[in-house]
Design an enzyme around this catalytic site. Structure first.
Site, PDB file in Angstrom:
ATOM      1  N   LYS A  69      38.266 -18.067 -27.395  1.00  0.00           N
ATOM      2  CA  LYS A  69      39.352 -17.684 -26.481  1.00  0.00           C
ATOM      3  C   LYS A  69      40.673 -18.332 -26.892  1.00  0.00           C
ATOM      4  O   LYS A  69      41.701 -17.680 -26.932  1.00  0.00           O
ATOM      5  CB  LYS A  69      39.057 -18.148 -25.039  1.00  0.00           C
ATOM      6  N   ARG A  91      38.027 -20.039 -13.436  1.00  0.00           N
ATOM      7  CA  ARG A  91      36.661 -20.354 -13.835  1.00  0.00           C
ATOM      8  C   ARG A  91      35.687 -20.255 -12.672  1.00  0.00           C
ATOM      9  O   ARG A  91      34.490 -20.475 -12.860  1.00  0.00           O
ATOM     10  CB  ARG A  91      36.614 -21.770 -14.371  1.00  0.00           C
ATOM     11  N   ARG A 132      33.523 -28.206 -34.304  1.00  0.00           N
ATOM     12  CA  ARG A 132      34.943 -27.986 -34.000  1.00  0.00           C
ATOM     13  C   ARG A 132      35.745 -29.295 -34.104  1.00  0.00           C
ATOM     14  O   ARG A 132      35.293 -30.349 -33.668  1.00  0.00           O
ATOM     15  CB  ARG A 132      35.066 -27.436 -32.571  1.00  0.00           C
ATOM     16  N   ARG A 157      36.705 -33.421 -29.887  1.00  0.00           N
ATOM     17  CA  ARG A 157      36.853 -33.625 -28.443  1.00  0.00           C
ATOM     18  C   ARG A 157      35.609 -34.311 -27.900  1.00  0.00           C
ATOM     19  O   ARG A 157      34.501 -33.997 -28.306  1.00  0.00           O
ATOM     20  CB  ARG A 157      37.042 -32.265 -27.753  1.00  0.00           C
ATOM     21  N   ARG A 164      28.247 -27.875 -20.210  1.00  0.00           N
ATOM     22  CA  ARG A 164      29.360 -26.939 -19.992  1.00  0.00           C
ATOM     23  C   ARG A 164      28.851 -25.499 -19.964  1.00  0.00           C
ATOM     24  O   ARG A 164      29.350 -24.671 -19.202  1.00  0.00           O
ATOM     25  CB  ARG A 164      30.422 -27.115 -21.089  1.00  0.00           C
TER      26      ARG A 164
END
Ligand code: AMP
Length: 220
Positions: free
Chosen positions: A16, A90, A129, A162, A173
């Site tokens: 996204k 969300r 990532r 992160r 998550r």
């Protein structure tokens, strides 16, 4: 680009943020990521940052009231521009809150794009990532590595992982996504506003499809 309000829905790591950046660069959208806003508050140790830090680090959702407060402030300055909401709403209460605030500015959500991706692919992508601490650019050690390890190609900033991209937190998550965010798919689908794209297709094909969807929505 007409002043549209577009929502990007999808599990963490579905791409996204990458799509939002492309749409910002190429079509002139304002990219609004509540995750980026919260990370910025945390880095600056503002009262909101102190309030949300434990949620963001553990991968739980920040309470709707706090989220709507920052979104409200953003819309006061930006309603009426072409906006891409990335990672917001969300939950159903957030979607209802957004509808109310937008109505106050005489606009509404034009399209909700679902960028779908399987849980296994999410875990595979997110553990690889890395993000630039300075400019926020996103890399992936598997399919978009930086030219020099640990260094941003664009600004030379430091690349970091992160805290919420560890495997356990990613699983948490994902659970939060399935329980609290997936109901939005039905919510926007019932309003005739949902469009789907398969995140597996990769950055360029996903972009092609999303930009075509947005062009179609503009003509309606
Ligand atoms: P993201 O960068 O979108 O993956 O968001 C990172 C974290 O910020 C999430 O795991 C949540 O803790 C928090 N967050 C971001 N956006 C929202 C939102 N719309 N509602 C609740 N929490 C959020």
């Amino acid at each position: 680009m007409k002043a549209m309000n577009v929502i990007l829905i999808g599990p963490p790591g579905s791409g996204k943020g990458t799509q939002a950046e492309l749409l910002r660069e190429r079509l002139g959208f304002v990219h609004y990521s509540t995750g980026d806003v919260f990370r910025d508050h945390i880095a600056r140790k503002t009262p909101i940052g102190l309030e949300v830090e434990e949620y963001v680090v553990s991968g739980r959702l920040v309470p709707d009231e706090t989220v709507l407060e920052v979104v409200n402030a953003f819309l006061t300055d930006n309603a009426g521009k072409p906006i891409l909401f990335d990672g917001f709403p969300r939950t159903i209460p957030q979607a209802e809150g957004l509808a109310g605030v937008l109505a106050g500015h005489h606009v509404h959500v034009d399209v909700a794009v679902l960028v779908d991706l399987s849980d296994e692919e999410v875990v595979r992508r997110l553990t690889a990532r890395r993000q630039c601490r300075n400019c926020g650019r996103i890399y992936n050690l598997s399919f978009k590595p930086p030219k020099h390890e640990g260094v941003c190609d664009v600004c030379g900033g430091d690349l970091y992982q992160r805290k919420d991209d560890s495997e356990q937190t990613i699983r948490d998550r994902l659970r939060v996504y399935h329980e609290q965010t997936e109901p939005l798919i039905r919510y926007y689908s019932e309003q005739g506003r949902l469009q789907r794209v398969a995140g597996e297709l990769g950055r360029d094909k996903v972009y092609e499809q999303v930009s075509r969807m947005l062009a179609g929505a503009q003509e309606r």
